[in-house]
Design a protein around this motif. Structure first.
Motif, PDB file in Angstrom:
ATOM      1  N   MET A 138       8.393  88.718  47.295  1.00 17.71           N
ATOM      2  CA  MET A 138       8.343  88.755  48.749  1.00 17.71           C
ATOM      3  C   MET A 138       9.759  88.765  49.316  1.00 17.71           C
ATOM      4  N   GLU A 139      10.651  87.994  48.687  1.00 19.54           N
ATOM      5  CA  GLU A 139      12.028  87.929  49.165  1.00 19.54           C
ATOM      6  C   GLU A 139      12.706  89.291  49.058  1.00 19.54           C
ATOM      7  N   GLU A 140      12.475  89.980  47.958  1.00 20.34           N
ATOM      8  CA  GLU A 140      13.074  91.307  47.772  1.00 20.34           C
ATOM      9  C   GLU A 140      12.537  92.304  48.802  1.00 20.34           C
ATOM     10  N   TRP A 141      11.235  92.236  49.083  1.00 21.33           N
ATOM     11  CA  TRP A 141      10.652  93.124  50.088  1.00 21.33           C
ATOM     12  C   TRP A 141      11.238  92.836  51.466  1.00 21.33           C
ATOM     13  N   SER A 142      11.434  91.557  51.761  1.00 15.78           N
ATOM     14  CA  SER A 142      12.017  91.183  53.055  1.00 15.78           C
ATOM     15  C   SER A 142      13.434  91.718  53.198  1.00 15.78           C
ATOM     16  N   LYS A 143      14.233  91.612  52.144  1.00 13.68           N
ATOM     17  CA  LYS A 143      15.603  92.135  52.174  1.00 13.68           C
ATOM     18  C   LYS A 143      15.602  93.646  52.362  1.00 13.68           C
ATOM     19  N   LEU A 144      14.720  94.323  51.653  1.00 10.18           N
ATOM     20  CA  LEU A 144      14.629  95.779  51.758  1.00 10.18           C
ATOM     21  C   LEU A 144      14.211  96.190  53.176  1.00 10.18           C
ATOM     22  N   ASN A 147      21.667  98.837  64.058  1.00  3.09           N
ATOM     23  CA  ASN A 147      21.867  97.531  64.667  1.00  3.09           C
ATOM     24  C   ASN A 147      21.531  96.450  63.635  1.00  3.09           C
ATOM     25  N   MET A 148      21.777  95.217  63.997  1.00  4.52           N
ATOM     26  CA  MET A 148      21.448  94.112  63.113  1.00  4.52           C
ATOM     27  C   MET A 148      19.932  93.949  63.045  1.00  4.52           C
ATOM     28  N   SER A 149      19.457  93.526  61.887  1.00  3.71           N
ATOM     29  CA  SER A 149      18.031  93.344  61.707  1.00  3.71           C
ATOM     30  C   SER A 149      17.756  92.016  61.023  1.00  3.71           C
ATOM     31  N   ILE A 150      16.722  91.334  61.471  1.00  2.00           N
ATOM     32  CA  ILE A 150      16.286  90.079  60.859  1.00  2.00           C
ATOM     33  C   ILE A 150      14.794  90.189  60.593  1.00  2.00           C
ATOM     34  N   VAL A 151      14.412  89.853  59.382  1.00  3.05           N
ATOM     35  CA  VAL A 151      13.000  89.854  59.022  1.00  3.05           C
ATOM     36  C   VAL A 151      12.630  88.440  58.617  1.00  3.05           C
ATOM     37  N   ALA A 152      11.597  87.908  59.232  1.00  2.00           N
ATOM     38  CA  ALA A 152      11.132  86.555  58.901  1.00  2.00           C
ATOM     39  C   ALA A 152       9.737  86.647  58.315  1.00  2.00           C
ATOM     40  N   THR A 153       9.512  85.845  57.297  1.00  6.66           N
ATOM     41  CA  THR A 153       8.183  85.800  56.701  1.00  6.66           C
ATOM     42  C   THR A 153       7.506  84.506  57.102  1.00  6.66           C
ATOM     43  N   ARG A 154       6.230  84.545  57.090  1.00  9.56           N
ATOM     44  CA  ARG A 154       5.435  83.377  57.459  1.00  9.56           C
ATOM     45  C   ARG A 154       5.502  82.358  56.329  1.00  9.56           C
ATOM     46  N   ASN A 155       5.752  81.092  56.689  1.00 12.18           N
ATOM     47  CA  ASN A 155       5.719  80.018  55.699  1.00 12.18           C
ATOM     48  C   ASN A 155       4.276  79.705  55.365  1.00 12.18           C
TER      49      ASN A 155
END
Length: 112
Positions: A1-7, A18-26
């Motif tokens: 999941m972490e790798e998918w979020s980074k990608l 632009n800057m991008s932030i991806v947050a996953t649900r805890n």
């Protein structure tokens, strides 16, 4: 999941320039799969907790008195059979008779 979020963050940043932030649900609830207790010293053990999804958590646990590896293995086997497939709330609500040692380990499991 972490790798998918980074990608995903990288792709969004490149596409939008632009800057991008991806947050996953805890996850609010992890499910117990397996517990292993390994004696490190007379009164210290490594608690290895395997949760659903191959998530592994480790914690050093210190006891008030010396505990043998045989006792730790017995406790692991008992708690594995009682808590299999349960989340922390279900473990807390489970009404079973546990020794002081088993209770202290169960508390560690819930906290993890």
């Amino acid at each position: 999941m972490e790798e998918w979020s980074k990608l995903t963050a990288t792709l969004l940043a490149n596409m939008s320039q632009n800057m991008s932030i991806v947050a996953t649900r805890n996850r609010t609830s992890c499910f117990f799969r397996h517990l292993e207790l390994v004696s490190i010293q007379d009164s210290t053990a490594l608690l290895v907790l395997v949760l659903q999804g191959a998530v592994v958590r480790q914690q050093l646990t210190v006891f008030d008195q010396p505990v043998s590896q045989a006792e730790l293995s017995d406790v692991s086997n008992k708690l594995n059979s009682i808590f299999a497939g349960l989340n922390n709330l279900q473990i807390q609500a489970k009404k079973v008779e546990l020794s002081d040692l088993e209770t202290s380990i169960a508390d560690c499991i819930v906290n993890i």
